[in-house]
Motif scaffolding. Structure first.
Motif, PDB file in Angstrom:
ATOM      1  N   UNK A 112      38.422  34.106  45.657  1.00  0.00           N
ATOM      2  CA  UNK A 112      37.441  33.692  44.660  1.00  0.00           C
ATOM      3  C   UNK A 112      36.076  33.428  45.283  1.00  0.00           C
ATOM      4  N   UNK A 113      35.033  33.883  44.600  1.00  0.00           N
ATOM      5  CA  UNK A 113      33.668  33.494  44.937  1.00  0.00           C
ATOM      6  C   UNK A 113      33.049  34.218  46.107  1.00  0.00           C
ATOM      7  N   UNK A 114      33.556  35.388  46.464  1.00  0.00           N
ATOM      8  CA  UNK A 114      32.946  36.090  47.582  1.00  0.00           C
ATOM      9  C   UNK A 114      33.286  37.563  47.574  1.00  0.00           C
ATOM     10  N   UNK A 147      43.530  32.909  35.593  1.00  0.00           N
ATOM     11  CA  UNK A 147      42.621  34.044  35.529  1.00  0.00           C
ATOM     12  C   UNK A 147      41.494  33.878  36.526  1.00  0.00           C
ATOM     13  N   UNK A 148      40.781  34.964  36.791  1.00  0.00           N
ATOM     14  CA  UNK A 148      39.659  34.942  37.722  1.00  0.00           C
ATOM     15  C   UNK A 148      38.449  35.582  37.045  1.00  0.00           C
ATOM     16  N   UNK A 149      37.264  35.264  37.574  1.00  0.00           N
ATOM     17  CA  UNK A 149      36.022  35.834  37.072  1.00  0.00           C
ATOM     18  C   UNK A 149      35.875  37.249  37.633  1.00  0.00           C
ATOM     19  N   UNK A 150      36.090  38.232  36.799  1.00  0.00           N
ATOM     20  CA  UNK A 150      36.062  39.619  37.250  1.00  0.00           C
ATOM     21  C   UNK A 150      34.645  40.161  37.377  1.00  0.00           C
ATOM     22  N   UNK A 152      32.412  38.924  39.219  1.00  0.00           N
ATOM     23  CA  UNK A 152      31.940  38.599  40.559  1.00  0.00           C
ATOM     24  C   UNK A 152      32.894  39.167  41.595  1.00  0.00           C
ATOM     25  N   UNK A 153      32.335  39.563  42.732  1.00  0.00           N
ATOM     26  CA  UNK A 153      33.174  39.984  43.835  1.00  0.00           C
ATOM     27  C   UNK A 153      33.342  41.487  43.946  1.00  0.00           C
ATOM     28  N   UNK A 154      33.326  41.959  45.167  1.00  0.00           N
ATOM     29  CA  UNK A 154      33.460  43.384  45.461  1.00  0.00           C
ATOM     30  C   UNK A 154      34.777  43.955  44.951  1.00  0.00           C
ATOM     31  N   UNK A 155      35.854  43.230  45.176  1.00  0.00           N
ATOM     32  CA  UNK A 155      37.185  43.743  44.861  1.00  0.00           C
ATOM     33  C   UNK A 155      37.325  44.130  43.399  1.00  0.00           C
ATOM     34  N   UNK A 156      36.733  43.349  42.510  1.00  0.00           N
ATOM     35  CA  UNK A 156      36.911  43.566  41.086  1.00  0.00           C
ATOM     36  C   UNK A 156      35.876  44.515  40.489  1.00  0.00           C
ATOM     37  N   UNK A 157      34.943  44.976  41.308  1.00  0.00           N
ATOM     38  CA  UNK A 157      33.850  45.777  40.768  1.00  0.00           C
ATOM     39  C   UNK A 157      33.615  47.068  41.536  1.00  0.00           C
ATOM     40  N   UNK A 158      34.657  47.550  42.225  1.00  0.00           N
ATOM     41  CA  UNK A 158      34.593  48.820  42.944  1.00  0.00           C
ATOM     42  C   UNK A 158      35.674  49.735  42.388  1.00  0.00           C
ATOM     43  N   UNK A 159      35.254  50.738  41.651  1.00  0.00           N
ATOM     44  CA  UNK A 159      36.209  51.600  40.956  1.00  0.00           C
ATOM     45  C   UNK A 159      37.050  52.453  41.896  1.00  0.00           C
ATOM     46  N   UNK A 160      36.660  52.534  43.178  1.00  0.00           N
ATOM     47  CA  UNK A 160      37.440  53.306  44.142  1.00  0.00           C
ATOM     48  C   UNK A 160      38.697  52.568  44.592  1.00  0.00           C
ATOM     49  N   UNK A 161      38.825  51.289  44.226  1.00  0.00           N
ATOM     50  CA  UNK A 161      39.955  50.481  44.659  1.00  0.00           C
ATOM     51  C   UNK A 161      41.042  50.456  43.596  1.00  0.00           C
ATOM     52  N   UNK A 162      42.239  50.133  44.046  1.00  0.00           N
ATOM     53  CA  UNK A 162      43.377  49.925  43.156  1.00  0.00           C
ATOM     54  C   UNK A 162      43.718  48.441  43.227  1.00  0.00           C
ATOM     55  N   UNK A 172      46.036  36.281  31.512  1.00  0.00           N
ATOM     56  CA  UNK A 172      45.701  37.629  31.045  1.00  0.00           C
ATOM     57  C   UNK A 172      44.738  37.570  29.868  1.00  0.00           C
ATOM     58  N   UNK A 173      44.978  36.644  28.939  1.00  0.00           N
ATOM     59  CA  UNK A 173      44.104  36.508  27.779  1.00  0.00           C
ATOM     60  C   UNK A 173      42.686  36.122  28.199  1.00  0.00           C
ATOM     61  N   UNK A 174      42.565  35.272  29.229  1.00  0.00           N
ATOM     62  CA  UNK A 174      41.246  34.828  29.674  1.00  0.00           C
ATOM     63  C   UNK A 174      40.432  35.966  30.279  1.00  0.00           C
ATOM     64  N   UNK A 175      41.102  37.011  30.762  1.00  0.00           N
ATOM     65  CA  UNK A 175      40.413  38.124  31.414  1.00  0.00           C
ATOM     66  C   UNK A 175      40.335  39.385  30.557  1.00  0.00           C
ATOM     67  N   UNK A 176      40.860  39.340  29.360  1.00  0.00           N
ATOM     68  CA  UNK A 176      41.056  40.544  28.566  1.00  0.00           C
ATOM     69  C   UNK A 176      39.777  41.364  28.389  1.00  0.00           C
ATOM     70  N   UNK A 177      38.678  40.705  28.030  1.00  0.00           N
ATOM     71  CA  UNK A 177      37.438  41.444  27.763  1.00  0.00           C
ATOM     72  C   UNK A 177      36.928  42.134  29.023  1.00  0.00           C
TER      73      UNK A 177
END
Length: 279
Positions: A112-114, A147-150, A152-162, A172-177
């Protein structure tokens, strides 16, 4: 936000210039296990690195990787302050412990947060991963209840990753959008918190045969209690550090020593142990 290419370039440069000292072997009983390595890793690690074989078709083979201070503390805002040293970081933690892993699992507090990507960076270890027939980066698994803030952070915002997020329905509900805009992130949703055995069966059904887990310690204890961990890769530093009273596990662990190695040079006093957990 940093790009994946820029982050990888930075981590690779850091790993290449790190002054890695050789380990020296004190105990090696790994012959029945799977041995991996190449000429460089065997020279620096003073031998092969061992993995437990798959125990069946339902669950992945799983290791747990931790650093502790000499007084047994594992919690700190900056893991490097625990004193494991450069060899532990680049050869073990970001290297041999995950070089053969299909996925790396961490708790939300760890990521989280980085900007973070749980992978290997030293060129010789990247080459070993390629030789093992694995993709450049392991699947990234993040465990969270709330849930986590999607955004923020490289991991959640790089489409080349799985990326897989392990959670429950509320998380899951907190992250749905935000999930809807990130198709490279998938969910494994447990019916209840702590149903890790079910989750690990789901990971295996998705083709993840080998996992490396890095904590935090609450998740580590749950994994151990669920008997999902076979190998513990534990580095003990020669200094007192970390938050007092934060051992890896709150009870005595039944283990057998597979490997024990000692650091040299600048890492003198560091002890690495491969411990196999007894069922």
């Amino acid at each position: 936000m940093i790009t994946l290419d820029a982050f990888a370039a930075r981590k690779t440069a850091e790993a290449q210039r790190a002054p890695i000292e050789r380990f020296e072997t004190e105990v090696d009983r790994g012959e029945p296990l799977i041995a991996i390595g190449n000429a460089w890793s065997r020279r620096m690690f003073d031998g092969a690195f061992y993995l437990s074989p798959l125990s069946g078709a339902e669950l992945p083979a799983t290791n747990l990787v931790f650093v502790q201070s000499r007084d047994g503390n594992t919690v700190t805002k900056n893991p490097s302050l625990l004193g494991g040293g450069e060899a532990d970081k680049h050869l073990v933690y970001e290297g041999l412990s995950r070089v053969a892993a299909d996925a790396v699992l961490a708790g939300a507090g760890t990521v989280r947060g980085g900007d973070l990507l749980l992978s290997t960076w030293r060129a010789e270890l990247v080459a070993l991963r390629t030789d093992l027939g694995l993709p450049r980066h392991p699947v990234q698994i993040v465990a969270t209840i709330r849930g986590v803030d999607l955004t923020r952070g490289l991991m959640f915002n790089s489409s080349a990753l799985n990326v897989i997020i392990l959670t429950i329905a509320h998380g899951a509900d907190a992250m749905r959008r935000d999930l809807a805009a990130r198709p490279w992130i998938s969910l494994v949703t447990m019916a209840r918190a702590g149903d890790l055995a079910w989750a690990f069966r789901e990971f295996r059904a998705r083709g993840l045969k080998r996992l490396s887990c890095i904590g935090g310690r609450t998740l580590a204890e749950e994994l151990i209690d669920a008997r999902l961990v076979q190998d513990l890769y534990l580095t003990t530093s020669p200094i007192s550090a970390g938050e007092p009273g934060t051992p890896l596990y709150s009870k005595p662990l039944a283990t057998e020593v597979i490997v024990r190695k000692r650091g040299t040079g600048a890492d003198a006093g560091v002890v690495f142990e491969h411990l196999r957990l007894k069922s």
